[in-house]
Scaffold this motif. Structure first.
Motif, PDB file in Angstrom:
ATOM      1  N   PRO A 125       0.841  -1.210   0.000  1.00 17.07           N
ATOM      2  CA  PRO A 125       0.000   0.000   0.000  1.00 17.07           C
ATOM      3  C   PRO A 125       0.867   1.248   0.000  1.00 17.07           C
ATOM      4  O   PRO A 125       1.967   1.259   0.564  1.00 17.07           O
ATOM      5  N   HIS A 126       0.354   2.268  -0.653  1.00 20.19           N
ATOM      6  CA  HIS A 126       1.156   3.491  -0.789  1.00 20.19           C
ATOM      7  C   HIS A 126       1.416   4.152   0.561  1.00 20.19           C
ATOM      8  O   HIS A 126       2.403   4.871   0.731  1.00 20.19           O
ATOM      9  N   GLN A 127       0.555   3.920   1.542  1.00 18.59           N
ATOM     10  CA  GLN A 127       0.729   4.533   2.856  1.00 18.59           C
ATOM     11  C   GLN A 127       2.016   4.065   3.541  1.00 18.59           C
ATOM     12  O   GLN A 127       2.570   4.782   4.377  1.00 18.59           O
ATOM     13  N   VAL A 128       2.489   2.873   3.180  1.00 21.49           N
ATOM     14  CA  VAL A 128       3.717   2.352   3.781  1.00 21.49           C
ATOM     15  C   VAL A 128       4.906   3.245   3.434  1.00 21.49           C
ATOM     16  O   VAL A 128       5.830   3.415   4.235  1.00 21.49           O
ATOM     17  N   LEU A 129       4.868   3.836   2.248  1.00 19.64           N
ATOM     18  CA  LEU A 129       5.988   4.648   1.773  1.00 19.64           C
ATOM     19  C   LEU A 129       5.822   6.129   2.084  1.00 19.64           C
ATOM     20  O   LEU A 129       6.644   6.942   1.656  1.00 19.64           O
ATOM     21  N   SER A 130       4.773   6.499   2.816  1.00 18.06           N
ATOM     22  CA  SER A 130       4.493   7.918   3.026  1.00 18.06           C
ATOM     23  C   SER A 130       5.602   8.628   3.795  1.00 18.06           C
ATOM     24  O   SER A 130       5.972   9.761   3.454  1.00 18.06           O
ATOM     25  N   LEU A 131       6.144   8.001   4.830  1.00 16.67           N
ATOM     26  CA  LEU A 131       7.189   8.653   5.629  1.00 16.67           C
ATOM     27  C   LEU A 131       8.471   8.867   4.834  1.00 16.67           C
ATOM     28  O   LEU A 131       8.987  10.002   4.796  1.00 16.67           O
ATOM     29  N   PRO A 132       9.036   7.838   4.181  1.00  9.25           N
ATOM     30  CA  PRO A 132      10.243   8.123   3.369  1.00  9.25           C
ATOM     31  C   PRO A 132       9.979   9.093   2.227  1.00  9.25           C
ATOM     32  O   PRO A 132      10.853   9.898   1.885  1.00  9.25           O
ATOM     33  N   LEU A 133       8.788   9.060   1.645  1.00  9.79           N
ATOM     34  CA  LEU A 133       8.459  10.019   0.583  1.00  9.79           C
ATOM     35  C   LEU A 133       8.375  11.434   1.130  1.00  9.79           C
ATOM     36  O   LEU A 133       8.810  12.390   0.470  1.00  9.79           O
ATOM     37  N   PHE A 134       7.842  11.578   2.336  1.00 11.63           N
ATOM     38  CA  PHE A 134       7.780  12.908   2.949  1.00 11.63           C
ATOM     39  C   PHE A 134       9.186  13.439   3.232  1.00 11.63           C
ATOM     40  O   PHE A 134       9.473  14.617   2.971  1.00 11.63           O
TER      41      PHE A 134
END
Length: 282
Positions: A125-134
């Motif tokens: 899920p895209h939410q898993v990558l939200s922190l590194p993307l931020f």
């Protein structure tokens, strides 16, 4: 003859049951949308009535839709949605189509491993990558810009998978003939493969636009400027924790936000179905 008759008798009740299930499922799915439209034309006094009626006693649609368009810059939010969705879709096609062609038509060591990584990407899920993307967006200095809303979605595992499956159904002889005519591999992608995969392109476009038009999670993190807010984030302006939710204008704004998606899907549903089923034959 009797065997055919008995089979038709058995299939007739089955067909009725199948259509009944489909009609019930379709009606069940439409209930929230019907409720939304109904609330968008009701005055506040009728919204919380115990008994439900689709058409209100006092029509309040003009007031609700006027407030939806004037109390918040809803046209600006929808314009932001069009800019973001168009940018994401264009970049996704530019990236995903060549990747899918490589995985479908070229032979090289590690191709199956790369395709397996694409499948793993579908599971995350895209939410898993939200922190590194931020964190990456902060380091690049693109937070609170259109780029922050676009760049996390440029590479789409689903797009690569869908195009790859459709490209697999195109005969290799077409690719060999294009090479004999002097076309480069990239030219084959854009001039041969993608036009032949038009149903898959339309199906992917619908999925991409609907998904990112309705996205709330990442815009809530990536932008703070009201002038950059996409529609789902913008209609939260009607949410007031102290005075309570203003449901009439909120439902009117939600109806206006959903309407372009409904029109686009109805206009392209034929190609959408063909694109989703075309890659399943290989």
């Amino acid at each position: 003859m009797s065997v055919i008759t008995s089979k038709s008798r058995l299939s007739h009740p089955t067909a009725i049951l199948r259509h009944a299930v489909l009609l019930f499922s379709g009606a069940f799915i439409l209930v929230p949308f019907v409720w939304m439209v109904s609330l968008s034309i009701k005055p506040p006094s009728e919204i919380f009535r115990a008994s439900f009626s689709f058409w209100p006693v006092h029509f309040y649609g003009i007031e609700n839709y006027t407030r939806a368009l004037t109390e918040a810059p809803l046209p600006r939010y929808m314009g932001n949605g069009f800019i973001v969705c168009a940018g994401i879709l264009a970049l996704q096609i530019i990236v995903c189509a060549p990747c899918a062609y490589v995985l479908a038509k070229l032979r090289f060591p590690g191709r199956d491993l790369l395709f397996g990584m694409v499948l793993i990407g579908l599971l995350l899920p895209h939410q898993v990558l939200s922190l590194p993307l931020f964190i990456l967006g902060y380091q690049l200095g693109i937070l609170n810009t259109y780029a922050a809303l676009i760049f996390p979605y440029v590479v789409s595992p689903f797009g690569i998978f869908l195009f790859r499956q459709f490209f697999m159904t195109i005969p290799d002889d077409v690719v060999h003939a294009a090479r004999l005519d002097g076309l480069s591999e990239l030219a084959i992608v854009w001039k041969i493969m993608l036009p032949m995969a038009l149903p898959a392109l339309i199906a992917f476009s619908i999925f991409s636009v609907v998904g990112h038009w309705n996205d709330l999670f990442w815009p809530l993190i990536a932008v703070r400027d009201q002038s950059l807010m996409p529609p789902p984030l913008g209609i939260m302006v009607f949410k007031n924790e102290e005075a309570g939710n203003d449901y009439g204008p909120l439902m009117a704004a939600s109806t206006l936000v959903v309407l372009p998606l409904v029109i686009a899907f109805l206009a392209t549903q034929k190609w959408f179905v063909e694109g989703m089923t075309g890659g399943a034959v290989k």
